[in-house]
Design a protein around this motif. Structure first.
Motif, PDB file in Angstrom:
ATOM      1  N   ARG B 104       0.780  -1.171   0.123  1.00 29.10           N
ATOM      2  CA  ARG B 104       0.025   0.150  -0.030  1.00 29.10           C
ATOM      3  C   ARG B 104       0.819   1.302   0.015  1.00 29.10           C
ATOM      4  NH1 ARG B 104      -5.408  -0.773   1.852  1.00 29.10           N
ATOM      5  NH2 ARG B 104      -5.376   1.424   2.632  1.00 29.10           N
ATOM      6  N   GLU B 105       2.224   1.209   0.739  1.00 29.33           N
ATOM      7  CA  GLU B 105       3.006   2.296   0.809  1.00 29.33           C
ATOM      8  C   GLU B 105       3.595   2.585  -0.582  1.00 29.33           C
ATOM      9  OE1 GLU B 105       3.624   4.675   3.032  1.00 29.33           O
ATOM     10  OE2 GLU B 105       5.333   5.535   1.880  1.00 29.33           O
ATOM     11  N   LEU B 106       3.749   1.497  -1.369  1.00 30.01           N
ATOM     12  CA  LEU B 106       4.526   1.573  -2.599  1.00 30.01           C
ATOM     13  C   LEU B 106       3.503   2.330  -3.468  1.00 30.01           C
ATOM     14  CD1 LEU B 106       6.381  -1.582  -3.215  1.00 30.01           C
ATOM     15  CD2 LEU B 106       7.330   0.880  -2.990  1.00 30.01           C
ATOM     16  N   ILE B 107       2.218   1.785  -3.792  1.00 27.85           N
ATOM     17  CA  ILE B 107       1.186   2.269  -4.652  1.00 27.85           C
ATOM     18  C   ILE B 107       0.691   3.772  -4.016  1.00 27.85           C
ATOM     19  CG2 ILE B 107      -1.087   1.665  -3.522  1.00 27.85           C
ATOM     20  CD1 ILE B 107      -0.246   0.611  -7.151  1.00 27.85           C
ATOM     21  N   TRP B 108       0.820   3.948  -2.907  1.00 22.23           N
ATOM     22  CA  TRP B 108       0.524   5.251  -2.289  1.00 22.23           C
ATOM     23  C   TRP B 108       1.497   6.194  -3.021  1.00 22.23           C
ATOM     24  CZ3 TRP B 108      -3.020   5.037   2.486  1.00 22.23           C
ATOM     25  CH2 TRP B 108      -3.218   6.613   2.527  1.00 22.23           C
TER      26      TRP B 108
END
Lengths: 60, 398
Positions: B104-108
């Motif tokens: 989620r952090e990467l896509i965020w």
């Protein structure tokens, strides 16, 4: 036909990667079997949970 | 969703996410489609990654680091253990991630950079023009739209289909598909900061069992076995259950994870006209360890570095994109994949007796630095009986 036991399937996609015909498709939690399936059984062998089986039943 | 992007990315795992972020940083218009309704779930991963490797791509953050690893222990079939300490365990020393948060952090970050992200949206077919990919048919909520792109990047993971639809055979050979099952086990006693790897043809034929600590009194306990060794009554889940009964009878599974990891060679070619493959879809997971997070990030970023140049030059044909294929193959990653595939091919032939004697001999080896060359050289030296197998290996990788 290739039978998918949906109550066992963990919808991981392991079977999709080994299908030589590209007959399997994983859509979220739903594994679909296409017309291309030749019932070779590779997918049934690799399934980590045993959710696939080639049976003598005829698809309806 | 626009009808035209510079880059269209199929899949929102680590490879797709880093590709989307990189594309935006290069000023490109990028759209990413993820067929599942959530990024990062369900997890299909043992979640281990080397510290140094990860730092190339993202600043470590305690929100998605479940545990820090300092040592690795390998357990032979007869119970003999060997320890790889901090300074000699190489890239296997690192973090156990919380992939749900990490992904989620990467896509965020990609979204923050300006990339357009679409969930529960999937590619159902390529758009072809004179046999070349010029985009994809995208389905969302039952509606299908045509989306064109200069470059389409297949980041659709182990179950990748996009390449097949374009006429490229991406099938993983059954014997080189590791079929995997894993529990997140709670309420167990596991050593912290240590990863454990159990070997043996009874325990995990042509694979291994991993115990990766995940916070206090919990661990990812999982197994991968060759598809060749899998069948009714002896599947990954059966092996996992008997391992857990033996080693962690008190454990409480709070999550069941299943999946497949390819341990074959990478795709023969990871580019085509206007098309690139990254991460698991490119079959670049490590054939020996099964690790794939770093490989996904590395190929994801490199693909877009090359694609952006090609787009700027107005030529995204196969020849122009080949720089990516050559790039990762000649990198340390590419060389490691080649070498580890050879090692894996020998590893899977070893009997339990051989595995025992190897682990026993390694535990006697005094190595300042752990690397494959030293390891094999030392193994042959301390274990002349193994020289036949290992001699061939040594010759093949030197």
């Amino acid at each position: 036909m290739l039978k998918v036991y949906r109550e066992i399937c963990g919808y991981c996609g392991c079977c999709v990667a080994v299908c030589p015909e590209g007959a399997l498709e994983l859509i979220d939690a739903y594994l679909s079997v296409g017309q291309e399936c030749t019932q070779c059984g590779v997918c049934a062998k690799v399934c980590p949970l045993g959710a696939l089986e080639v049976t003598n039943e005829v698809a309806v | 969703m626009k009808s035209q992007y510079d880059i269209l990315i199929i899949g929102g795992g680590p490879a797709g996410a880093i590709a989307a972020k990189t594309a935006k940083e290069k000023g490109l218009e990028v759209g990413l489609v993820e067929k599942r309704p959530a990024i990062g779930a369900p997890v299909r991963c043992a979640e281990g990654i080397g510290k140094k490797l990860l730092a190339d791509f993202i600043r470590p953050d305690e929100r998605w680091i479940a545990a820090e690893i300092e040592r690795a222990t390998i357990i032979a079939p007869d119970g003999t253990t060997m320890e790889l300490a901090h300074e000699m365990a190489g890239s296997e020393v690192g973090y156990i991630l919380d992939r749900k948060v990490f992904d989620r952090e990467l896509i965020w970050q990609a979204a923050d950079a300006g990339a357009e992200i679409f969930v529960k949206t999937r590619a159902i077919a390529p758009i072809l023009e004179e046999g070349k990919v010029i985009g994809a048919k995208i389905e969302a909520g039952g509606d299908v739209t045509e989306v064109k792109a200069d470059v389409v990047i297949a980041a659709d993971g182990v179950e990748s289909k996009f390449g097949k639809w374009c006429g490229i055979d991406t099938t993983v050979p059954m014997r080189e598909m590791e079929t995997c099952a894993q529990y997140v086990l709670a309420d167990i006693n596991v050593p912290q900061n240590v990863t454990q790897f159990y070997l043996g043809n009874e325990t995990a034929p042509e694979g291994y069992v991993w115990v990766f600590p995940k916070g206090k009194r919990a661990a990812n306990v999982g197994i991968g076995i060759s598809g060749k060794k899998s069948g009714p009554g002896h599947r990954a889940i059966d092996y996992l259950n008997s391992f857990v009964r033996k080693h962690f009878p008190e454990g409480k599974p709070i999550e069941l994870i299943v999946g497949g990891v390819s341990v074959c060679k990478p795709l023969e070619c990871t580019v085509s006209d206007n098309l690139m493959f990254i991460g698991d879809a490119a079959r670049v997971s490590d054939p020996l360890t099964g690790g794939g997070i770093y490989n996904a990030l590395y190929t994801g970023k490199l693909a877009v570095d090359v694609a952006s140049k090609a787009i700027a030059n107005g030529d995204t044909g196969k020849k122009a994109l080949m720089e990516y294929d050559r790039g990762w193959r000649s990198s340390a990653l590419g060389k490691a994949l080649e070498r580890n595939h050879k090692i894996k091919e020998i590893f899977i032939t070893l009997s339990d007796e051989k595995l025992n004697s190897i682990v026993r001999s390694i535990s006697k080896i005094n190595m300042k630095e752990f690397d494959t060359f030293t390891l094999i050289k030392e193994l042959i030296r301390v274990n002349p009986k193994l020289s036949l197998e290992l001699g061939a290996l040594w010759a093949s990788i030197r």
